[in-house]
Enzyme design. Structure first.
Site, PDB file in Angstrom:
ATOM      1  N   GLY A 127      42.072 -24.431 -12.539  1.00 42.61           N
ATOM      2  CA  GLY A 127      42.581 -25.011 -11.296  1.00 42.61           C
ATOM      3  C   GLY A 127      41.505 -25.240 -10.251  1.00 42.61           C
ATOM      4  O   GLY A 127      41.809 -25.655  -9.132  1.00 42.61           O
ATOM      5  N   GLY A 128      40.244 -24.981 -10.629  1.00 36.81           N
ATOM      6  CA  GLY A 128      39.143 -25.269  -9.710  1.00 36.81           C
ATOM      7  C   GLY A 128      39.155 -26.728  -9.267  1.00 36.81           C
ATOM      8  O   GLY A 128      38.733 -27.061  -8.163  1.00 36.81           O
ATOM      9  N   SER A 139      34.412 -31.452 -15.153  1.00 35.22           N
ATOM     10  CA  SER A 139      33.125 -32.018 -15.577  1.00 35.22           C
ATOM     11  C   SER A 139      32.853 -31.782 -17.065  1.00 35.22           C
ATOM     12  O   SER A 139      32.180 -32.596 -17.707  1.00 35.22           O
ATOM     13  CB  SER A 139      31.995 -31.419 -14.725  1.00 35.22           C
ATOM     14  OG  SER A 139      32.007 -30.008 -14.800  1.00 35.22           O
ATOM     15  N   GLU A 166      47.919 -29.553 -16.065  1.00 32.45           N
ATOM     16  CA  GLU A 166      47.203 -28.931 -17.187  1.00 32.45           C
ATOM     17  C   GLU A 166      48.113 -27.936 -17.901  1.00 32.45           C
ATOM     18  O   GLU A 166      48.146 -27.862 -19.136  1.00 32.45           O
ATOM     19  CB  GLU A 166      45.946 -28.229 -16.673  1.00 32.45           C
ATOM     20  CG  GLU A 166      44.888 -29.210 -16.179  1.00 32.45           C
ATOM     21  CD  GLU A 166      43.701 -28.560 -15.496  1.00 32.45           C
ATOM     22  OE1 GLU A 166      42.662 -29.209 -15.383  1.00 32.45           O
ATOM     23  OE2 GLU A 166      43.795 -27.394 -15.056  1.00 32.45           O
TER      24      GLU A 166
HETATM   25  C1  5RP Z   1      40.607 -28.286 -13.210  1.00 30.73           C
HETATM   26  C2  5RP Z   1      40.199 -27.189 -14.123  1.00 30.73           C
HETATM   27  C3  5RP Z   1      38.902 -27.304 -14.819  1.00 30.73           C
HETATM   28  O1  5RP Z   1      39.110 -27.210 -16.192  1.00 30.73           O
HETATM   29  C4  5RP Z   1      37.995 -26.198 -14.364  1.00 30.73           C
HETATM   30  O2  5RP Z   1      37.880 -26.246 -12.958  1.00 30.73           O
HETATM   31  C5  5RP Z   1      36.615 -26.290 -15.008  1.00 30.73           C
HETATM   32  O3  5RP Z   1      35.924 -27.385 -14.496  1.00 30.73           O
HETATM   33  P1  5RP Z   1      34.468 -27.773 -14.981  1.00 30.73           P
HETATM   34  O4  5RP Z   1      34.554 -28.189 -16.404  1.00 30.73           O
HETATM   35  O5  5RP Z   1      34.094 -28.916 -14.047  1.00 30.73           O
HETATM   36  O6  5RP Z   1      33.557 -26.577 -14.780  1.00 30.73           O
HETATM   37  O7  5RP Z   1      40.904 -26.229 -14.322  1.00 30.73           O
HETATM   38  O8  5RP Z   1      41.800 -27.985 -12.543  1.00 30.73           O
END
Ligand code: 5RP
Length: 215
Positions: free
Chosen positions: A93-94, A28, A101
């Site tokens: 990785g969330g 996001s 990445e």
């Molecule tokens: C995706 C990620 C994102 O960078 C991480 O989860 C942060 O997400 P956000 O900007 O929605 O808080 O590693 O795999």
């Protein structure tokens, strides 16, 4: 919080130079970066994308998405994080995009990480550590992670990565030596990648705020 993400994403445009192919992460916060990139798209040569999600957003802005095999090394990679420690080591990785990445971060001379203030921690591990695994190795890897770290792996059921793999989220870790843990977990057969970005950590961290903080 989304205001902080927007401010961080827009600040990262300062690092984009004319003619660049820009490495683009996922999430996001990155969505705000992509939207800002769309406003200067005439200045860049294109983007290398870390996920189907980001590819769709980039193309929606009319930005050409280029295969990493054709782009060569990149000057700049911009991505978010789930946690960031004082040494710019990250948990990522969330959004389950950690493997692509990691590949693009490795291919890039400069990694600019964009976060909201809640992502800053003294010690990594409160956010469950994502680990992408080959599906047939899920139970094996979970047992090994438990034995090596004492952390509790939980299968992110229903999630399939862009690479066709599964994700374990490891709870209850206190990661005092991120480089060592990344190296150790990478040795387990069946692990595709670990969401610790310590060996190749961020070079610059932008914390969204008014004004943004650049670390
Ligand atoms: C995706 C990620 C994102 O960078 C991480 O989860 C942060 O997400 P956000 O900007 O929605 O808080 O590693 O795999």
């Amino acid at each position: 919080m989304s205001e902080a993400k927007r401010l961080a994403g827009e600040k990262a445009i300062d690092y984009v130079e004319d003619g660049m192919i820009v490495g683009v992460g996922t999430g996001s916060t990155v969505a705000f970066f992509i939207d800002a990139l769309g406003r200067i798209k005439h200045r860049i040569a294109g983007a290398v994308s870390s996920s189907e999600q980001s590819t769709e957003r980039l193309r929606g802005h009319g930005i050409e998405v280029i295969d990493l095999n054709n782009s060569g090394p990149l000057a700049l990679y911009v991505d978010g994080a789930d946690e960031c420690d004082p040494n710019k080591c990250l948990i990522k990785g969330g959004g389950a995009a950690l493997t692509r990445e990691k590949i693009i971060a490795e291919a890039s001379a400069k990694f600019v990480c964009i976060v909201d203030p809640a992502k800053r921690v003294d010690v990594l591990g409160k956010f469950p550590l994502p680990v992408e695994v080959i599906p047939m190795a899920r139970s094996l890897v979970a047992r090994e992670i438990l034995a090596h770290t004492g952390g509790q792996p939980v299968w992110r059921e229903g999630v399939v990565t862009d690479n066709g793999n599964w994700v374990l989220d490891v709870h209850g870790l206190k990661i005092v030596d991120p480089v060592a843990m990344e190296r150790e977990l990478n040795q387990i057969p069946g692990v595709v990648s670990v969401g610790l970005f310590a060996r190749r950590r961020a070079d610059v961290v932008i914390v969204g705020g008014e004004p943004p903080l650049v670390l």
